[in-house]
Design an enzyme around this catalytic site. Structure first.
Site, PDB file in Angstrom:
ATOM      1  N   ASP A 125       1.366  -1.583  -0.166  1.00 20.17           N
ATOM      2  CA  ASP A 125      -0.030   0.200  -0.479  1.00 20.17           C
ATOM      3  C   ASP A 125       1.048   1.121  -0.133  1.00 20.17           C
ATOM      4  O   ASP A 125       1.885   1.139   0.806  1.00 20.17           O
ATOM      5  CB  ASP A 125      -1.091  -0.083   1.180  1.00 20.17           C
ATOM      6  CG  ASP A 125      -2.084   0.593   0.985  1.00 20.17           C
ATOM      7  OD1 ASP A 125      -1.993   1.513  -0.022  1.00 20.17           O
ATOM      8  OD2 ASP A 125      -2.453   0.973   2.141  1.00 20.17           O
ATOM      9  N   GLY A 126       0.143   2.172  -0.441  1.00 20.57           N
ATOM     10  CA  GLY A 126       1.271   3.606  -0.287  1.00 20.57           C
ATOM     11  C   GLY A 126       1.842   4.285  -1.853  1.00 20.57           C
ATOM     12  O   GLY A 126       2.431   5.023  -1.741  1.00 20.57           O
ATOM     13  N   ASN A 127       1.386   2.864  -2.854  1.00 20.04           N
ATOM     14  CA  ASN A 127       1.590   3.741  -4.720  1.00 20.04           C
ATOM     15  C   ASN A 127       1.203   5.184  -4.716  1.00 20.04           C
ATOM     16  O   ASN A 127       2.063   6.403  -5.490  1.00 20.04           O
ATOM     17  CB  ASN A 127       1.301   3.110  -5.731  1.00 20.04           C
ATOM     18  CG  ASN A 127       1.772   1.732  -4.638  1.00 20.04           C
ATOM     19  OD1 ASN A 127       3.006   0.757  -4.752  1.00 20.04           O
ATOM     20  ND2 ASN A 127       1.004   0.633  -6.103  1.00 20.04           N
ATOM     21  N   GLY A 128      -0.591   5.765  -4.634  1.00 22.60           N
ATOM     22  CA  GLY A 128      -0.997   6.740  -4.918  1.00 22.60           C
ATOM     23  C   GLY A 128      -0.220   7.837  -3.803  1.00 22.60           C
ATOM     24  O   GLY A 128      -0.173   8.918  -4.414  1.00 22.60           O
ATOM     25  N   ARG A 129       0.084   7.829  -2.760  1.00 25.81           N
ATOM     26  CA  ARG A 129       0.772   8.994  -2.069  1.00 25.81           C
ATOM     27  C   ARG A 129       2.023   9.016  -2.225  1.00 25.81           C
ATOM     28  O   ARG A 129       2.431  10.353  -1.788  1.00 25.81           O
ATOM     29  CB  ARG A 129       0.569   8.190  -0.365  1.00 25.81           C
ATOM     30  CG  ARG A 129      -0.699   8.388   0.207  1.00 25.81           C
ATOM     31  CD  ARG A 129      -1.252   8.177   1.854  1.00 25.81           C
ATOM     32  NE  ARG A 129      -1.634   6.547   1.346  1.00 25.81           N
ATOM     33  CZ  ARG A 129      -0.606   6.008   2.417  1.00 25.81           C
ATOM     34  NH1 ARG A 129      -0.467   6.087   4.031  1.00 25.81           N
ATOM     35  NH2 ARG A 129      -1.344   4.421   2.357  1.00 25.81           N
ATOM     36  N   ARG A 170      -0.900   9.091  -9.770  1.00 31.26           N
ATOM     37  CA  ARG A 170      -1.177   8.142  -9.263  1.00 31.26           C
ATOM     38  C   ARG A 170      -0.363   6.897  -9.934  1.00 31.26           C
ATOM     39  O   ARG A 170       0.554   5.771  -9.168  1.00 31.26           O
ATOM     40  CB  ARG A 170      -2.451   7.734  -8.603  1.00 31.26           C
ATOM     41  CG  ARG A 170      -2.958   8.954  -7.576  1.00 31.26           C
ATOM     42  CD  ARG A 170      -4.414   8.011  -7.484  1.00 31.26           C
ATOM     43  NE  ARG A 170      -4.880   6.216  -7.249  1.00 31.26           N
ATOM     44  CZ  ARG A 170      -4.047   6.359  -5.514  1.00 31.26           C
ATOM     45  NH1 ARG A 170      -4.194   7.132  -5.024  1.00 31.26           N
ATOM     46  NH2 ARG A 170      -4.949   5.252  -5.535  1.00 31.26           N
ATOM     47  N   HIS A 182       2.052   3.045  -9.163  1.00 28.18           N
ATOM     48  CA  HIS A 182       2.078   1.812  -9.157  1.00 28.18           C
ATOM     49  C   HIS A 182       3.888   1.363 -10.494  1.00 28.18           C
ATOM     50  O   HIS A 182       3.982   0.349  -9.910  1.00 28.18           O
ATOM     51  CB  HIS A 182       1.134   1.468  -9.919  1.00 28.18           C
ATOM     52  CG  HIS A 182      -0.569   2.135  -9.081  1.00 28.18           C
ATOM     53  ND1 HIS A 182      -0.554   1.568  -7.951  1.00 28.18           N
ATOM     54  CD2 HIS A 182      -1.266   3.230 -10.118  1.00 28.18           C
ATOM     55  CE1 HIS A 182      -1.967   2.038  -7.721  1.00 28.18           C
ATOM     56  NE2 HIS A 182      -2.459   2.587  -9.000  1.00 28.18           N
ATOM     57  N   LEU A 209      11.239 -20.006  -4.518  1.00 28.00           N
ATOM     58  CA  LEU A 209      10.434 -19.569  -4.119  1.00 28.00           C
ATOM     59  C   LEU A 209       9.150 -19.747  -4.810  1.00 28.00           C
ATOM     60  O   LEU A 209       9.202 -19.509  -5.959  1.00 28.00           O
ATOM     61  CB  LEU A 209      10.549 -17.844  -4.416  1.00 28.00           C
ATOM     62  CG  LEU A 209       9.485 -16.989  -3.976  1.00 28.00           C
ATOM     63  CD1 LEU A 209       9.560 -16.775  -2.441  1.00 28.00           C
ATOM     64  CD2 LEU A 209      10.051 -15.844  -3.953  1.00 28.00           C
ATOM     65  N   ARG A 229       2.269  -4.958   5.846  1.00 33.27           N
ATOM     66  CA  ARG A 229       1.593  -4.069   5.034  1.00 33.27           C
ATOM     67  C   ARG A 229       2.633  -2.600   5.639  1.00 33.27           C
ATOM     68  O   ARG A 229       2.709  -2.270   6.154  1.00 33.27           O
ATOM     69  CB  ARG A 229      -0.237  -3.695   5.682  1.00 33.27           C
ATOM     70  CG  ARG A 229      -0.741  -2.966   4.931  1.00 33.27           C
ATOM     71  CD  ARG A 229      -2.050  -2.282   5.521  1.00 33.27           C
ATOM     72  NE  ARG A 229      -3.301  -1.766   4.686  1.00 33.27           N
ATOM     73  CZ  ARG A 229      -4.354  -2.239   4.046  1.00 33.27           C
ATOM     74  NH1 ARG A 229      -4.874  -2.582   4.794  1.00 33.27           N
ATOM     75  NH2 ARG A 229      -4.384  -0.647   3.370  1.00 33.27           N
ATOM     76  N   LEU A 256      -6.979  -4.921   7.742  1.00 36.89           N
ATOM     77  CA  LEU A 256      -6.773  -6.181   6.874  1.00 36.89           C
ATOM     78  C   LEU A 256      -7.362  -5.989   4.951  1.00 36.89           C
ATOM     79  O   LEU A 256      -6.822  -6.533   4.094  1.00 36.89           O
ATOM     80  CB  LEU A 256      -7.491  -7.600   6.988  1.00 36.89           C
ATOM     81  CG  LEU A 256      -6.741  -7.919   8.299  1.00 36.89           C
ATOM     82  CD1 LEU A 256      -7.157  -9.203   8.898  1.00 36.89           C
ATOM     83  CD2 LEU A 256      -5.026  -8.084   8.083  1.00 36.89           C
TER      84      LEU A 256
HETATM   85  C1  FPP Z   1      -2.579   0.512  -2.714  1.00 37.07           C
HETATM   86  O1  FPP Z   1      -1.479   1.116  -3.155  1.00 37.07           O
HETATM   87  C2  FPP Z   1      -1.487  -0.234  -4.522  1.00 37.07           C
HETATM   88  C3  FPP Z   1      -1.984  -1.162  -5.474  1.00 37.07           C
HETATM   89  C4  FPP Z   1      -4.008  -1.308  -5.382  1.00 37.07           C
HETATM   90  C5  FPP Z   1      -1.302  -1.395  -6.489  1.00 37.07           C
HETATM   91  C6  FPP Z   1      -0.396  -2.443  -6.456  1.00 37.07           C
HETATM   92  C7  FPP Z   1      -0.044  -3.118  -6.927  1.00 37.07           C
HETATM   93  C8  FPP Z   1       1.482  -2.779  -7.256  1.00 37.07           C
HETATM   94  C9  FPP Z   1       2.462  -2.491  -6.164  1.00 37.07           C
HETATM   95  C10 FPP Z   1       1.460  -3.088  -8.795  1.00 37.07           C
HETATM   96  C11 FPP Z   1       1.972  -4.336  -8.986  1.00 37.07           C
HETATM   97  C12 FPP Z   1       3.655  -4.951  -9.654  1.00 37.07           C
HETATM   98  C13 FPP Z   1       3.479  -6.413 -10.066  1.00 37.07           C
HETATM   99  C14 FPP Z   1       5.389  -6.790 -10.093  1.00 37.07           C
HETATM  100  C15 FPP Z   1       2.411  -7.166 -10.631  1.00 37.07           C
HETATM  101  P1  FPP Z   1      -2.694   2.392  -3.541  1.00 37.07           P
HETATM  102  O2  FPP Z   1      -2.723   2.448  -5.099  1.00 37.07           O
HETATM  103  O3  FPP Z   1      -4.205   2.548  -2.887  1.00 37.07           O
HETATM  104  O4  FPP Z   1      -2.393   3.756  -2.309  1.00 37.07           O
HETATM  105  P2  FPP Z   1      -2.850   4.783  -2.197  1.00 37.07           P
HETATM  106  O5  FPP Z   1      -3.333   4.173  -0.378  1.00 37.07           O
HETATM  107  O6  FPP Z   1      -1.800   5.451  -1.208  1.00 37.07           O
HETATM  108  O7  FPP Z   1      -3.616   5.446  -2.421  1.00 37.07           O
END
Ligand code: FPP
Length: 253
Positions: free
Chosen positions: A33-37, A46, A50, A144, A201, A208
């Site tokens: 979690d946290g890609n968008g932020r 955003r 990702h 793995l 997480r 969860l």
């Molecule tokens: C949640 O962060 C992240 C996701 C919904 C997407 C996760 C995907 C990846 C990490 C890349 C996938 C990579 C592969 C190799 C398949 P969020 O967008 O909810 O972040 P935020 O809470 O900051 O908005």
């Protein structure tokens, strides 16, 4: 015996330290979690978060291989993620193909097997084809297990299991008396996999989010404020080291 070819460059000393400790978790599950932020903090869209998240996936896979972890389950796309804008959904669902295009040869040479949990058939063809190709290519590997939770939701999984169980009872393939928690587990997407020992997480939230609700019954949790694209091998090893200090009692004393 398969050769493990190190394709990573994090500190060898740390790696040896972890390998020497006996209670390395067999199965680690991660809510990334946290890609968008991460992107917003940099004034980026955003999707930039990702994209950067893919590099973090690669780092963590390497660290998991190096640490002798047996199963790594990554929450990549949830059944709730369909509520996001279409452009973001399309972008996320193209990432497995992008990741595999770059890293599949490394994964194969490191004896990694790829699998998925979730409603695979409802994914777009470009996701399914790339992932199915990787599943087929790695099916005989016994290192793995890299398990992508793709279009995964725990409640969907449990409802799906209950329907299947009722159908098997109706068709006399299963008796009600034979149904116990171990039998029930066989009807989940994770059939055949051990339950996660450690859940990580990132991104600061402590919930969860419909991930592995049944399977996490006795799992140790480790939360960090680090946003997923910033997550490093060192962070991963910190989680492992903390896990190794924990005493698991499974309801006993
Ligand atoms: C949640 O962060 C992240 C996701 C919904 C997407 C996760 C995907 C990846 C990490 C890349 C996938 C990579 C592969 C190799 C398949 P969020 O967008 O909810 O972040 P935020 O809470 O900051 O908005």
């Amino acid at each position: 015996m398969s050769m493990k070819i190190p394709f990573f460059n994090y500190k060898q000393t740390k790696e040896l330290e972890v390998q020497r400790v006996e209670n390395t978790p067999d199965h680690i599950a991660i809510i990334m979690d946290g890609n968008g932020r991460w992107a917003q903090k940099r004034g980026l869209p955003r999707i930039a978060g990702h994209k950067e998240g893919v590099s973090a996936v690669n780092k963590v896979v390497k660290a998991a291989v190096n640490s002798n972890v047996k199963i790594l389950t990554l929450y990549t796309f949830s059944t709730e993620n369909w509520k996001r804008p279409k452009s973001e959904i399309d972008f996320i669902l193209r990432l497995p193909k992008e990741f595999l295009h770059i890293y599949l040869p490394d994964l194969i040479s490191n004896n990694v097997r790829i699998e998925t949990i979730g409603d695979f058939d409802s994914l777009p063809s470009y996701t399914r084809e790339a992932v199915q190709y990787a599943i087929d290519k790695t099916k005989d590997n016994d290192g793995l297990l890299l398990n992508f939770a793709l279009n995964y939701g725990s409640r969907l999984e449990i409802v799906h299991a209950v329907k299947q169980i009722i159908s098997d009872i109706d068709n006399s393939k299963l008796s009600i008396d034979a149904l116990d928690d171990s039998q029930f587990s066989n009807y989940l997407f994770t059939n055949g996999l051990s339950d996660p020992d450690l859940l990580i997480r990132t991104g600061g939230e402590q919930r969860l989010s419909n991930f592995l609700l049944w399977q996490l019954a006795y799992t140790e949790f480790w939360f960090t404020d680090v946003l997923w694209p910033d997550f490093t091998e060192e962070n991963f090893l910190s989680a492992l080291e903390e896990y190794q200090q924990r005493k698991r009692r499974y309801g006993g004393i």
